[in-house]
Design a protein around this motif. Sequence first.
Motif, PDB file in Angstrom:
ATOM      1  N   ALA A 271      41.671  42.037  48.439  1.00 14.18           N
ATOM      2  CA  ALA A 271      42.769  41.287  47.822  1.00 14.18           C
ATOM      3  C   ALA A 271      42.751  41.439  46.303  1.00 14.18           C
ATOM      4  O   ALA A 271      43.797  41.630  45.675  1.00 14.18           O
ATOM      5  N   VAL A 272      41.573  41.383  45.693  1.00 16.96           N
ATOM      6  CA  VAL A 272      41.461  41.552  44.237  1.00 16.96           C
ATOM      7  C   VAL A 272      41.870  42.979  43.849  1.00 16.96           C
ATOM      8  O   VAL A 272      42.593  43.183  42.869  1.00 16.96           O
ATOM      9  N   ASP A 273      41.418  43.958  44.637  1.00 18.30           N
ATOM     10  CA  ASP A 273      41.799  45.353  44.377  1.00 18.30           C
ATOM     11  C   ASP A 273      43.313  45.514  44.432  1.00 18.30           C
ATOM     12  O   ASP A 273      43.908  46.144  43.550  1.00 18.30           O
TER      13      ASP A 273
ATOM     14  N   ALA B 299      45.155  36.751  29.840  1.00 17.81           N
ATOM     15  CA  ALA B 299      45.917  35.611  30.354  1.00 17.81           C
ATOM     16  C   ALA B 299      46.804  36.044  31.516  1.00 17.81           C
ATOM     17  O   ALA B 299      46.907  35.342  32.533  1.00 17.81           O
ATOM     18  N   GLN B 300      47.433  37.195  31.395  1.00 17.02           N
ATOM     19  CA  GLN B 300      48.284  37.714  32.465  1.00 17.02           C
ATOM     20  C   GLN B 300      47.459  37.973  33.724  1.00 17.02           C
ATOM     21  O   GLN B 300      47.856  37.604  34.825  1.00 17.02           O
ATOM     22  N   ALA B 301      46.295  38.590  33.560  1.00 15.40           N
ATOM     23  CA  ALA B 301      45.429  38.875  34.709  1.00 15.40           C
ATOM     24  C   ALA B 301      44.922  37.580  35.340  1.00 15.40           C
ATOM     25  O   ALA B 301      44.874  37.458  36.570  1.00 15.40           O
TER      26      ALA B 301
ATOM     27  N   MET C  17      44.861  33.337  39.611  1.00 16.19           N
ATOM     28  CA  MET C  17      45.160  31.974  40.058  1.00 16.19           C
ATOM     29  C   MET C  17      46.181  31.992  41.202  1.00 16.19           C
ATOM     30  O   MET C  17      46.061  31.231  42.160  1.00 16.19           O
ATOM     31  N   GLN C  18      47.175  32.874  41.109  1.00 20.24           N
ATOM     32  CA  GLN C  18      48.159  32.989  42.187  1.00 20.24           C
ATOM     33  C   GLN C  18      47.502  33.492  43.465  1.00 20.24           C
ATOM     34  O   GLN C  18      47.791  33.009  44.556  1.00 20.24           O
TER      35      GLN C  18
ATOM     36  N   ARG D 294      47.203  31.474  47.036  1.00 21.53           N
ATOM     37  CA  ARG D 294      47.592  32.036  48.340  1.00 21.53           C
ATOM     38  C   ARG D 294      46.447  31.923  49.335  1.00 21.53           C
ATOM     39  O   ARG D 294      46.654  31.601  50.493  1.00 21.53           O
ATOM     40  N   TRP D 295      45.232  32.184  48.873  1.00 23.33           N
ATOM     41  CA  TRP D 295      44.057  32.089  49.744  1.00 23.33           C
ATOM     42  C   TRP D 295      43.870  30.643  50.216  1.00 23.33           C
ATOM     43  O   TRP D 295      43.568  30.407  51.376  1.00 23.33           O
TER      44      TRP D 295
END
Length: 170
Positions: free
Chosen positions: A107-109, A152-154, A159-160, A164-165
């Motif tokens: 998911a992070v990838d 901040a964007q990353a 956080m999004q 979702r998780w």
Amino acid sequence: MNAENVDGLYSDHHGWLYSLLQRRLGNRGDAADLAHDAFIRLLVKPRSFDSFDGARAYLSTVARGLCVDLWRRREVEQAWLDALAAQPEPFTCSAEHSAIVLQALTAVDAMLRKLPANVASAFVMGIVLEMTDQQIAAELGVSDRMVRKYMAQAMLHCMQLEARWAANAA
């Protein structure tokens, strides 16, 4: 499109799609799984096609994306296995724990791949490599302020992803 239409598409195109995937992957089991997944997508998100060739073009595109996803998951899994093997002490974890870690890493990838290149690079440099804002700025050729915007964007995307998780776990 209803189940009957998908059934017709399945009988018309499954053999062809399976052969295409088998040639691309070199593995019958993976080809069968991905062919199945392609038709599941049609059940979940129905589509209609103007022609036989239109259906094949769509299925070919879906198959290509499914292959890329499979290869990316395997890269992440191999990196996880390599990290485990590099541990100084023998480290074992349960199959369930490994599955959870691999799901999170995948998911992070996927999240990082959706970010602009500089944002993803700044995030990896800052979090994984523990570089300072100044070091990241020098590496990317941007200002310290821009690095903070990238981070901040990353972090917003992280956080999004976490939200979702949490929603899926509930």
